[in-house]
Design a protein around this motif. Sequence first.
Motif, PDB file in Angstrom:
ATOM      1  N   VAL A 113       0.851  -1.187   0.000  1.00 19.87           N
ATOM      2  CA  VAL A 113       0.000   0.000   0.000  1.00 19.87           C
ATOM      3  C   VAL A 113       0.890   1.243   0.000  1.00 19.87           C
ATOM      4  O   VAL A 113       1.762   1.406   0.853  1.00 19.87           O
ATOM      5  N   ASP A 114       0.670   2.080  -0.996  1.00 17.48           N
ATOM      6  CA  ASP A 114       1.476   3.285  -1.103  1.00 17.48           C
ATOM      7  C   ASP A 114       1.052   4.309  -0.065  1.00 17.48           C
ATOM      8  O   ASP A 114      -0.126   4.462   0.238  1.00 17.48           O
ATOM      9  N   ASN A 115       2.025   5.024   0.456  1.00 16.49           N
ATOM     10  CA  ASN A 115       1.775   6.103   1.391  1.00 16.49           C
ATOM     11  C   ASN A 115       1.207   7.286   0.599  1.00 16.49           C
ATOM     12  O   ASN A 115       1.802   7.701  -0.395  1.00 16.49           O
ATOM     13  N   PRO A 116       0.044   7.817   1.009  1.00 17.43           N
ATOM     14  CA  PRO A 116      -0.558   8.933   0.257  1.00 17.43           C
ATOM     15  C   PRO A 116       0.417  10.100   0.092  1.00 17.43           C
ATOM     16  O   PRO A 116       0.353  10.827  -0.899  1.00 17.43           O
ATOM     17  N   ALA A 117       1.331  10.262   1.034  1.00 19.11           N
ATOM     18  CA  ALA A 117       2.302  11.358   0.938  1.00 19.11           C
ATOM     19  C   ALA A 117       3.234  11.173  -0.261  1.00 19.11           C
ATOM     20  O   ALA A 117       3.841  12.122  -0.748  1.00 19.11           O
ATOM     21  N   ASP A 118       3.333   9.925  -0.736  1.00 23.13           N
ATOM     22  CA  ASP A 118       4.227   9.643  -1.861  1.00 23.13           C
ATOM     23  C   ASP A 118       3.504   9.695  -3.206  1.00 23.13           C
ATOM     24  O   ASP A 118       4.042   9.258  -4.222  1.00 23.13           O
ATOM     25  N   ALA A 119       2.274  10.220  -3.210  1.00 23.31           N
ATOM     26  CA  ALA A 119       1.441  10.130  -4.423  1.00 23.31           C
ATOM     27  C   ALA A 119       2.157  10.665  -5.667  1.00 23.31           C
ATOM     28  O   ALA A 119       2.095  10.061  -6.740  1.00 23.31           O
ATOM     29  N   ASP A 120       2.857  11.800  -5.541  1.00 29.02           N
ATOM     30  CA  ASP A 120       3.525  12.384  -6.715  1.00 29.02           C
ATOM     31  C   ASP A 120       4.640  11.480  -7.208  1.00 29.02           C
ATOM     32  O   ASP A 120       4.818  11.287  -8.411  1.00 29.02           O
ATOM     33  N   ASP A 150       7.883   1.971  -1.211  1.00 32.99           N
ATOM     34  CA  ASP A 150       7.936   2.050   0.241  1.00 32.99           C
ATOM     35  C   ASP A 150       9.331   2.482   0.669  1.00 32.99           C
ATOM     36  O   ASP A 150      10.298   1.767   0.421  1.00 32.99           O
TER      37      ASP A 150
END
Length: 193
Positions: A113-120, A150
């Motif tokens: 699951v990707d961290n939303p902060a890493d969306a870009d 991650d």
Amino acid sequence: MGGMLIETEATPNPATLKFIPGRAVMDNGTRDFATPEEAEASPLATALFDLGDVTGVFFGRDFVSVTAAPGVEWHGLKPDVLAILLDHFTAQMPLFRGPSADFSVPAAEEEIVDNPADADIVAQIRDLIDTRVRPAVANDGGDIVYRGFDQGKVYLKMQGACSGCPSSTATLKNGIEQLLKYYVPEVTEVRAV
């Protein structure tokens, strides 16, 4: 019957041949079958595994790649594979059984699951994989699927001809890792899952 010609191409993996029917195979995504059990979702994959000398089937956008069992000579197997593919594509049979079967990723697979902060960052990585990495890998009869990002590590899954190549891990480590690090400085490492 004439009119349908299936082209055959070699791949970097000598056990795997790419068959190109000259029409779309998958509308979207790709599908990898590594066992007869997985192949049950597709009548075509099942027919190929039923030959007994096939250990892998992969559906790409416009090709099917087939991996022969160790020690099997392609010159004996190829006519059988071609006959099955010709029957399938001339009759325009469905690729999958049932309405729910057309999905690229088996539901049970672990998704990081990707961290939303890493969306870009994730958007950049996905874009690079789709535009730079996948077209190159598709030429070899395989595909690479993004699995997650991650803490600097990018997780990718190799499919089709790529999953069995001795060169695939090296390709992944060197080529893709360098490419991603170059464009996305946050990337520290690429891992195959």
